[in-house]
Design an enzyme around this catalytic site. Sequence first.
Site, short mmCIF file in Angstrom:
data_model
loop_
_atom_site.label_atom_id
_atom_site.label_comp_id
_atom_site.label_asym_id
_atom_site.label_seq_id
_atom_site.Cartn_x
_atom_site.Cartn_y
_atom_site.Cartn_z
N ASN A 1 3.57 -71.63 83.97
CA ASN A 1 4.27 -69.96 84.63
C ASN A 1 5.06 -70.22 85.39
O ASN A 1 5.93 -69.87 85.54
CB ASN A 1 2.96 -69.15 84.48
CG ASN A 1 2.91 -68.66 82.74
OD1 ASN A 1 3.72 -69.26 81.81
ND2 ASN A 1 1.44 -68.21 82.64
N GLU B 1 -4.04 -68.98 77.57
CA GLU B 1 -3.91 -69.74 76.69
C GLU B 1 -5.13 -70.53 75.83
O GLU B 1 -5.08 -71.55 75.56
CB GLU B 1 -2.98 -70.75 77.54
CG GLU B 1 -4.47 -70.78 78.16
CD GLU B 1 -4.51 -70.33 79.89
OE1 GLU B 1 -5.06 -71.11 80.99
OE2 GLU B 1 -4.33 -69.22 79.65
#
Length: 391
Positions: A264, A299
């Site tokens: 990210n 995740e």
Amino acid sequence: MTAAFVLGINMSVAGIFAVAFAVVAATNRGARGARWLAAGYGMGIIYVALEFLLTRQVDPTPVGIGIFLVFLLALSFALVGIAHHYRAPPPWGTMAAIWVVTILAVPVIFSLTYGSTLRLTLYQLPYFAMQTLLGFMIWRSGRRQALDLLLIALQAIAATIYLAKPFIASIVGTASAPQGYMATTYAAISQSGSVVTLMAIALVMLLVIMRDTTAEMVARSETDPLSSVLNRRGFEHHAELALLRGADAAVLVAADLDDFKKINDSFGHAAGDGVIAHFAAMLVDAAPAGAIVGRVGGEEFAVLIPDALLSDGRLYAETVRMTFAAAQLPVLGVDRGFTASFGVAQRTLDDSLFDLSRRADAALYRAKAGGRNQVRVALGELAPMPAVGVG
């Protein structure tokens, strides 16, 4: 009870269900085919209106042909609507064949003596064919729940009624001209059978739509929109059901993307979302039939494999790990590979989902602590082998 009264009921019923299906179509985009069903029942109103108009005609043939074809059109609309709802391609070719044969037969049918058995039989055959095709299409969809079977049975009953009408007419008699149809006992019987099947099919179809709409709403509430697998709520619900059904030899695989925060930070959240979606797809593609796949965290993923051993779970996890590590994912310009870590645990005795998840998470933690991009299994969960005596 006169035929005119029954026809009036038919018109009211057709109108009510036309409005009902139209409201369903307007308020629920997921109700596939509802607008076609509304059109079909709307055509039923026109059909009844033409029946009343027929009694005032000097030459009944044009209106009679209109009645004949409008009702067939109503059945065609209903067939297309139900096909769309059942996510089946409408049988356009067969429908076109029925229409071609019907139109070619119109001059023959309307040249025969009114009320004769041959005319009545030829008149009812297109309706029988369309109704039979409708029931066959539902059956071919593969759906076999109670309401689906009831709907198929009603189509069969309706088709049988069309075939029975010539025999009913031969027993009770019918008019000598179309304008006198409304005054006959045959018309009252025929229209009574129509209103019963009309109502029954419409009510069951509305129930089918309500059932399927509810199921879709539940599925959406249990599905993670990013990964298209189950969310935590959905995974826990379906996994617990699988364990309750007696999946004693179940294996739980816990998976977690490695260094996801760096993905990210380096490539942006959109790229991170793409990586999650690709990983979820790999989990699903490699999973055996009956496996339950869920995204249980940002995740983090979990896969319950019923009727599997620890070795099966480890093989599955290794397969996904190697595939994911070797993949070059075309996600928004990301030019690097990714890895994931896995923990595998096998159910023992009456383990709950919580117990199984706890051990799989512990194994996953060891995989992370051991350097990531690896599979670890939960040890010490199987009963020890009995000691072998030394002689």
